[in-house]
Write an enzyme that holds these catalytic residues in place. Structure first.
Site, mmCIF file in Angstrom:
data_model
loop_
_atom_site.group_PDB
_atom_site.id
_atom_site.type_symbol
_atom_site.label_atom_id
_atom_site.label_comp_id
_atom_site.label_asym_id
_atom_site.label_seq_id
_atom_site.Cartn_x
_atom_site.Cartn_y
_atom_site.Cartn_z
ATOM 1 C CD GLU A 257 -1.229 -0.028 -4.223
ATOM 2 O OE1 GLU A 257 -0.394 0.100 -3.316
ATOM 3 O OE2 GLU A 257 -1.655 -1.140 -4.620
ATOM 4 C CE LYS B 66 0.951 -1.535 -0.290
ATOM 5 N NZ LYS B 66 1.076 -1.335 -1.751
ATOM 6 C CG ASP C 293 -2.796 -3.149 -8.034
ATOM 7 O OD1 ASP C 293 -1.793 -3.885 -8.165
ATOM 8 O OD2 ASP C 293 -2.751 -2.059 -7.442
#
Length: 632
Positions: free
Chosen positions: A147, A70, A170
């Site tokens: 997200e 990622k 996050d």
């Protein structure tokens, strides 16, 4: 109607969920896990392995295994296995394909549509690359959402419609995001729940992987002190060490110490096998990663400041990502926000659940949600003097459209180059170039005359489309930014940080650029005017002005804004003196011409000998008679 799924494509682990009976449900994979390791491998027999099977064989097959892909999304990096190059999009597609297959096995039907999440601070290239990975996996990506926003959706559903201002922190395996959202609950049967993102910030190169690396380096250095052997140079030993470090990090979230035991970690000829035994305390781990955790502090403060929320004013704080289980992280968040963060929501699953909720909303299964997200970084174009002209500021609600009118920088310029930028710096070269394209066929004209309209269009996925049109001819060129750009290690994470650190530097550069542009424009205009005046300006004066114009151009090439302004004032004063003289001369000539006209009229009246002369003579006789009367 076929179901649409929600996928959290994570750095370390991925998760898939679907809406059932109005509630999001995490789909358990065939290996029995609720999350799937984001690991891909090609076995020695050529078999493709994804998830837990790929992670299990990493120790013996590290060269043919790829993890944490990622972080490479949107770059041109490739991984070569068996002579074949795999792009980050292809490897991510393999993970998404497994998510797709697991959902199909659970639902008993084909799955072709999904909502996929990305870090809020992913740039345009990374978002586009993620969407392309979904397409490679055979999925129609309905939406790319942030997200933290997905986590807020899941939180809102779980808390039975509780509204207020919430902060989502996050911290995952490879990325960090923080977002502040305003949640408004609509009246039943009348309005929909609104999730409005107020601000977002973060770092796409910070996460649990970095914590692991600090622990790996510490253990390896301690082992090297005792044995003289660097385990990091042995691929298999290093992989075992990575697994042990990750396990110890997780254990230290709930215990005060963890025992690392790796028998037969390596061997030395003549000495036999070597074993690694070490106790790691929570205090030692926190010492090793203290500066990494502290890096999140700036982003949290920035997000709260831009949202207009002070410490203690938040209604809720949500923790997302496995790394938020660490007590040191939780204490920092509490200290920064003044609010006890929630620990009753599974940080590994909440993002996928939010994505499933959004997928259901798009498919029409639920119609009680309005999601208003923002763009994480400013977008603009490069203008003359290496200036970044911002068209869409960061934290603007998306989807959005904006346009600006620009012109040419040179006379008779037939084409213009549009350089699309993303970032927070004043200097164009210090921002990320998302793409370039040319608009050709512009009719010849002096610079500044053509009008080029540049339009920016950001869709709901946060993906950018740019077009340029010549207003005179209607000719148009456009570009959809693709994930072809390569991000450096310091790319997006530096953009906002450096903007704050180098505010003074940026301001000085902007002043210099403005002075250069002003000097260049003045030199061009004065030279043009001087040529138009021609013989009205004596050669001695014209020569002096041209000399000062050339001096201005030379000074403008330097880095001293004050010197450029001084040269501007000097040439302005000299030209002003010439202009004043010309105006005075022109005025005098006009006055003289007017006198000539009047004289000509009087002369004309005198030659006719008409009534005007007779009247004048009569008047003189009257005056003489009056004087004579007074004498008598």
């Amino acid at each position: 109607m076929a179901k649409a799924i929600g996928i959290d494509l994570g750095t370390t682990n991925s998760c898939v969920a679907v809406m059932e009976a109005g509630e999001p449900k995490v789909i358990i994979n065939p290996e029995g896990g609720r999350v799937t390791p984001s690991v891909v491998a090609i076995s020695n027999t050529g078999e493709r392995l994804v998830g837990q099977p790929a992670k299990r064989q990493m120790v013996l097959n590290p060269e043919r295994t790829v993890a944490s892909i990622k972080r490479e999304m949107g770059t041109r990096n490739t991984h070569t296995i068996d002579g074949k190059d795999y792009t980050p999009e292809q490897i991510s597609a393999m993970v998404l394909q497994k998510m797709k297959r697991d959902a199909e096995a659970y639902l008993g039907e084909d799955v072709t549509e999904a909502v996929v999440t990305v870090p809020a601070y992913f740039d345009d290239n990374q978002r586009t690359a993620t969407k392309q990975a979904g397409e490679i996996a055979g999925l129609n990506v309905l939406r790319i959402i942030n997200e933290p926003t997905a986590a807020a959706l899941a939180y809102g559903r779980a808390q039975e419609k509780k509204e207020g201002t919430i902060l989502v922190y996050d911290l995952g395996g490879g990325t960090f995001d923080v977002s502040v959202l305003d949640v408004e609950i609509g009246t039943e049967g009348e309005e929909r729940d609104a999730y409005h993102v107020l601000s977002t910030s973060g770092d796409t190169r910070l996460g649990g992987d970095d914590f692991d690396q600090r622990l790996i380096d510490y253990i390896a250095e301690e082992f090297k002190k005792d044995t003289g052997i660097d385990l990091r140079k042995d691929p298999q030993a290093l992989q075992r060490l990575k697994e042990a470090a990750e396990k110890a990090k997780c254990e230290l979230s709930t215990t005060l110490q963890s025992n690392i035991s790796l028998p037969f970690i390596t061997s030395v000829e003549g000495e036999g096998p070597k074993h690694l035994e070490m106790i790691i305390t929570r205090a030692k781990l926190e010492e090793l990663i203290d500066d990494l955790i502290a890096k999140t502090e700036v982003a949290v403060k920035d997000a709260m400041k831009e949202a207009g929320v002070a410490k203690g004013e938040l209604d809720e704080v949500i923790l997302v990502g496995g790394s938020t289980r660490m007590p040191a992280v939780q204490e920092l968040v509490k200290e920064l926000t003044g609010v006890e963060p929630r620990k009753d929501i599974n940080p590994d699953e909440v993002v996928a659940c939010g994505a499933a909720i959004q997928a259901a909303a798009i498919k029409g299964e639920t119609q009680d949600i309005v999601l208003m997200d923002v763009t994480p970084l400013s977008l603009g174009v490069e203008t003359l003097g290496d200036i970044c002209d911002v068209v869409i500021p960061r934290n603007t609600n998306i989807p959005t459209q904006e346009s600006r009118i620009y012109s040419t920088a040179s006379d008779m310029q037939p084409t213009v180059e549009i350089n699309v930028l993303q970032g927070e710096r004043s200097r164009a070269s210090q921002n990320k170039s998302l793409g370039r394209f040319h608009l050709a066929g512009i009719p010849p004209a002096p610079r500044g005359i053509p009008q080029i309209e540049v339009a920016f269009d950001i869709d709901a996925n946060g993906i950018l489309h740019v077009s340029a049109q010549d207003k005179a001819t209607g000719k148009q060129q456009d570009i959809t930014i693709t994930g072809s750009g390569q991000l450096s290690d310091d790319d997006v994470e530096r953009m906002v940080d450096e903007a704050g650190q180098h505010t003074e530097e940026d301001e000085k550069f902007r002043e210099l650029a403005e002075a250069r542009n002003q000097g260049d424009q003045l030199a061009y205009q004065l030279e043009k005017t001087l040529n138009e005046l021609g013989e009205k300006v004596p050669e001695s004066e014209a020569s002096s002005i041209r000399e000062k114009i050339e001096n201005l151009r030379e000074v403008a090439k330097g880095d001293d804004a004050a010197a450029i302004r001084a040269a501007i004032d000097e040439v302005n004063q000299e030209f002003a003196a010439v202009s004043q003289r010309i105006y005075q001369q022109t005025g005098a000539e006009a006055a003289a011409a007017a006198e000539d006209v009047v004289d000509a009229e009087f002369e004309a009246e005198g030659t006719t000998g008409g009534p005007a002369d007779e009247s004048a003579a009569t008047d003189e006789d009257v005056i003489d008679a009056e004087f004579e009367a007074e004498d008598q």
